[in-house]
Write a protein that holds these residues in place. Structure first.
Motif, PDB file in Angstrom:
ATOM      1  N   ARG A   1       0.836  -1.209   0.000  1.00  0.00           N
ATOM      2  CA  ARG A   1       0.000   0.000   0.000  1.00  0.00           C
ATOM      3  C   ARG A   1       0.869   1.256   0.000  1.00  0.00           C
ATOM      4  O   ARG A   1       0.562   2.249  -0.649  1.00  0.00           O
ATOM      5  N   PHE A   2       1.970   1.185   0.757  1.00  0.00           N
ATOM      6  CA  PHE A   2       2.877   2.331   0.777  1.00  0.00           C
ATOM      7  C   PHE A   2       3.487   2.553  -0.602  1.00  0.00           C
ATOM      8  O   PHE A   2       3.556   3.676  -1.110  1.00  0.00           O
ATOM      9  N   ALA A   3       3.944   1.448  -1.233  1.00  0.00           N
ATOM     10  CA  ALA A   3       4.531   1.573  -2.570  1.00  0.00           C
ATOM     11  C   ALA A   3       3.509   2.103  -3.569  1.00  0.00           C
ATOM     12  O   ALA A   3       3.827   2.940  -4.427  1.00  0.00           O
ATOM     13  N   ASP A   4       2.261   1.632  -3.467  1.00  0.00           N
ATOM     14  CA  ASP A   4       1.207   2.124  -4.355  1.00  0.00           C
ATOM     15  C   ASP A   4       0.990   3.624  -4.162  1.00  0.00           C
ATOM     16  O   ASP A   4       0.763   4.367  -5.132  1.00  0.00           O
ATOM     17  N   ALA A   5       1.054   4.075  -2.911  1.00  0.00           N
ATOM     18  CA  ALA A   5       0.867   5.500  -2.638  1.00  0.00           C
ATOM     19  C   ALA A   5       1.986   6.329  -3.268  1.00  0.00           C
ATOM     20  O   ALA A   5       1.757   7.418  -3.802  1.00  0.00           O
ATOM     21  N   VAL A   6       3.216   5.805  -3.216  1.00  0.00           N
ATOM     22  CA  VAL A   6       4.348   6.509  -3.828  1.00  0.00           C
ATOM     23  C   VAL A   6       4.143   6.627  -5.334  1.00  0.00           C
ATOM     24  O   VAL A   6       4.318   7.689  -5.929  1.00  0.00           O
ATOM     25  N   HIS A   7       3.739   5.523  -5.953  1.00  0.00           N
ATOM     26  CA  HIS A   7       3.537   5.548  -7.402  1.00  0.00           C
ATOM     27  C   HIS A   7       2.367   6.451  -7.799  1.00  0.00           C
ATOM     28  O   HIS A   7       2.338   6.990  -8.905  1.00  0.00           O
ATOM     29  N   ALA A   8       1.406   6.589  -6.903  1.00  0.00           N
ATOM     30  CA  ALA A   8       0.230   7.407  -7.222  1.00  0.00           C
ATOM     31  C   ALA A   8       0.476   8.898  -6.988  1.00  0.00           C
ATOM     32  O   ALA A   8      -0.351   9.724  -7.361  1.00  0.00           O
ATOM     33  N   TYR A   9       1.620   9.235  -6.388  1.00  0.00           N
ATOM     34  CA  TYR A   9       1.881  10.627  -6.041  1.00  0.00           C
ATOM     35  C   TYR A   9       2.018  11.498  -7.286  1.00  0.00           C
ATOM     36  O   TYR A   9       2.679  11.136  -8.258  1.00  0.00           O
ATOM     37  N   GLU A  10       1.365  12.640  -7.240  1.00  0.00           N
ATOM     38  CA  GLU A  10       1.510  13.676  -8.261  1.00  0.00           C
ATOM     39  C   GLU A  10       1.678  15.001  -7.535  1.00  0.00           C
ATOM     40  O   GLU A  10       1.128  15.184  -6.449  1.00  0.00           O
ATOM     41  N   PRO A  11       2.437  15.923  -8.115  1.00  0.00           N
ATOM     42  CA  PRO A  11       2.557  17.240  -7.466  1.00  0.00           C
ATOM     43  C   PRO A  11       1.170  17.817  -7.194  1.00  0.00           C
ATOM     44  O   PRO A  11       0.310  17.829  -8.070  1.00  0.00           O
TER      45      PRO A  11
ATOM     46  N   THR B   1      -2.992  10.223   2.974  1.00  0.00           N
ATOM     47  CA  THR B   1      -4.064   9.370   3.495  1.00  0.00           C
ATOM     48  C   THR B   1      -3.674   7.907   3.437  1.00  0.00           C
ATOM     49  O   THR B   1      -3.878   7.148   4.379  1.00  0.00           O
ATOM     50  N   GLU B   2      -3.071   7.496   2.304  1.00  0.00           N
ATOM     51  CA  GLU B   2      -2.672   6.100   2.148  1.00  0.00           C
ATOM     52  C   GLU B   2      -1.656   5.699   3.210  1.00  0.00           C
ATOM     53  O   GLU B   2      -1.761   4.659   3.839  1.00  0.00           O
ATOM     54  N   VAL B   3      -0.651   6.571   3.426  1.00  0.00           N
ATOM     55  CA  VAL B   3       0.393   6.249   4.378  1.00  0.00           C
ATOM     56  C   VAL B   3      -0.157   6.245   5.798  1.00  0.00           C
ATOM     57  O   VAL B   3       0.158   5.377   6.613  1.00  0.00           O
ATOM     58  N   THR B   4      -0.994   7.232   6.121  1.00  0.00           N
ATOM     59  CA  THR B   4      -1.575   7.288   7.451  1.00  0.00           C
ATOM     60  C   THR B   4      -2.415   6.050   7.727  1.00  0.00           C
ATOM     61  O   THR B   4      -2.364   5.463   8.816  1.00  0.00           O
ATOM     62  N   THR B   5      -3.210   5.638   6.738  1.00  0.00           N
ATOM     63  CA  THR B   5      -4.008   4.422   6.893  1.00  0.00           C
ATOM     64  C   THR B   5      -3.107   3.215   7.117  1.00  0.00           C
ATOM     65  O   THR B   5      -3.380   2.357   7.956  1.00  0.00           O
ATOM     66  N   GLY B   6      -2.003   3.165   6.357  1.00  0.00           N
ATOM     67  CA  GLY B   6      -1.065   2.058   6.522  1.00  0.00           C
ATOM     68  C   GLY B   6      -0.493   2.017   7.923  1.00  0.00           C
ATOM     69  O   GLY B   6      -0.388   0.959   8.534  1.00  0.00           O
ATOM     70  N   ARG B   7      -0.138   3.215   8.471  1.00  0.00           N
ATOM     71  CA  ARG B   7       0.411   3.263   9.831  1.00  0.00           C
ATOM     72  C   ARG B   7      -0.610   2.778  10.847  1.00  0.00           C
ATOM     73  O   ARG B   7      -0.296   2.046  11.779  1.00  0.00           O
TER      74      ARG B   7
END
Length: 368
Positions: free
Chosen positions: A15-25, A33-39
Motif C-alpha cells: 500500500r505504501f509503494a502504491d501511494a508513492v507511485h500514485a503521487y503527483e505534485p 491518506t494512504e500512508v496514514t491508513t497504513g500506519r
C-alpha cells in the motif's frame, strides 16, 4: 518500505509503494491518506499480534537448522536420517536424469502415493517439498484468521506472512508436555496449522485430538513431515478422507534427500484443486517425481520400517544419556529430542565442536 516489510506485513508495504507511485505534485492529500491508513493498520496488526502471542519476525521464522552447520562441527542440528540412501533409491534418482529432456509430469507419482495411502489419485498433490505446500495453502484463500499451533516448525508462519496474512499463535503448554488443547483455538479460525509429530517438541498428538480441530468452514492442515519415522505411522490422518483436512508430507527426512525437494499434500479433490490453481507449472522436478514413485513402493515401506526401528534404538541411547546427566527433555516420538540444557549451553556445545539447533527462534521457547 523496509520497516513495514521486515515487520512482516507485506500488504502494508505494498500500500505504501502504491501511494508513492500514485503521487503527483499537488496530490499529497491522497498519498498522505494512504500512508496514514497504513500506519494505523500496522499499529492494529502489532496489537493483534501481541494479544495472540504471535511473532512477526521473518528473520526468526525463516531460520532453519542447516544455518547451524560449519566446517568441523558434529551435526546434531539437522533432522535428516543419517543412514546411506538405499541402492534402489539412488538408482531411481540416477535414472531420472534421462527424463530431464521433457517437462516433468507428476501424475504417475501422485498415483503411486495415492495407492500407498489408500486414497484416490485426485486426492494427492505432488509438491516441491513441504515448503511449497505451505506456500500454496497460504495463497489459496483470503484467510481471515489463520492460526498456527506452536511450538512447531515456523515455515507455515513464513508462508502466511509472505502471502500477506498475519498468523495468530496458540501456544501449547510445556508444563503439560506440549499437549494439544483444541479448546484454545479461536472458534473463528478459518485455517489451523499443526505439526504431528511436532518439530521441535517431538510430541505426537492423538489423532482423535487433532480431529477435534475440524469444523464446518475451517481448513485444518496437519504437517506430518516426520510421521513416517513413527512406528506404524500411528495417529496419522493421511489415510482418512475427512472434509476440511489437509495432510502435508515430506520425503526429505527419512530418505536422506534434502537436496531433492519432494513432498505432497493429501486432501479432498476440491481443496487440492484450490492448491493446484496456485502452483507454478512444472514445479516438481523429474528427480522429485522419481523419489516419490520409488519411496511409495512395497520395497520402500519395508525399508522404512527397518529405519524406524533403528531411529528408536538411537533415540533411546540419547534419552538414556540425558536422563543419566539429569537433563530434562520432552518425551519424544520423532527422530529428535527437545532438551532444556540451560542458557548458554548452545554456544558452549558449539565451542566444543557440536552443532545443535537453537530453540529461541520458535514461539514459546527460549535459549535455554
Amino acid at each position: 518500505y523496509l520497516h513495514t516489510h521486515w515487520a512482516g506485513h507485506p500488504r502494508i508495504a505494498q500500500r505504501f509503494a502504491d501511494a508513492v507511485h500514485a503521487y503527483e505534485p499537488g496530490g499529497m492529500d491522497r498519498a498522505t491518506t494512504e500512508v496514514t491508513t497504513g500506519r494505523a493498520k500496522l499499529g492494529e496488526a502489532r496489537r493483534n499480534a501481541a494479544a495472540t502471542e504471535s511473532r512477526s519476525w521473518p528473520e526468526a521464522s525463516a531460520f532453519h537448522g542447516d544455518a547451524e552447520l560449519a566446517e568441523g562441527l558434529v551435526d546434531f542440528a539437522v533432522n535428516i536420517h543419517d543412514d546411506a540412501r538405499p541402492g534402489w533409491l539412488t538408482d531411481a534418482l540416477h535414472a531420472s536424469v534421462d527424463d530431464v529432456g521433457a517437462y516433468p509430469d507428476a501424475r504417475d507419482a501422485e498415483h503411486a502415493i495415492a495407492r500407498r495411502h489408500g486414497r484416490a489419485t485426485d486426492e494427492v498433490l505432488a509438491t516441491a517439498g513441504a515448503a511449497e505446500a505451505f506456500s500454496l495453502i497460504a495463497r489459496a484463500r483470503p484467510w481471515k484468521r489463520p492460526v498456527v499451533v506452536h511450538t512447531q516448525f515456523t515455515e507455515p508462519d513464513t508462508a502466511l506472512l509472505a502471502a500477506g496474512h498475519t498468523p495468530h499463535h496458540v501456544l501449547c503448554d510445556p508444563a503439560n508436555g506440549f499437549a494439544l488443547d483444541p479448546t484454545l483455538v479461536p472458534s473463528d479460525a478459518d485455517l489451523v496449522m499443526i505439526g504431528n509429530p511436532t518439530n521441535p517438541t517431538s510430541v505426537l498428538h492423538p489423532a482423535q485430538t487433532v480431529r477435534m480441530l475440524l469444523r464446518p468452514g475451517r481448513v485444518v492442515v496437519v504437517d506430518e513431515a516426520f510421521m513416517d519415522s513413527v512406528p506404524g505411522e500411528r495417529h496419522s490422518l493421511a489415510g482418512q478422507p475427512v472434509p476440511g483436512l489437509l495432510v502435508v508430507r515430506s520425503l526429505t527426512k527419512l530418505w536422506s534427500i534434502p537436496g531433492v525437494r519432494a513432498g505432497y499434500v493429501i486432501g479432498s479433490s476440491q481443496l487440492l484443486a484450490e492448491l493446484r490453481a496456485q502452483q507454478s507449472p512444472w514445479s516438481v522436478s523429474a528427480q522429485a517425481i522419481a523419489a516419490m514413485t520409488a519411496t511409495a513402493s512395497d520395497q520402500a515401506l519395508a525399508e522404512a520400517a527397518a529405519r524406524v526401528t533403528r531411529i528408536a534404538q538411537h533415540r533411546a541411547v540419547l534419552t538414556d544419556g540425558l536422563t543419566e546427566l539429569g537433563v530434562h527433555f520432552t518425551a519424544p516420538a520423532a527422530p529428535f529430542v527437545l532438551a532444556r540444557l540451560g542458557r548458554g549451553a548452545h554456544e558452549r556445545l558449539r565451542s566444543a565442536g557440536y552443532a545443535l539447533r537453537r530453540a529461541d527462534t520458535f514461539p514459546g521457547l527460549d535459549d535455554a
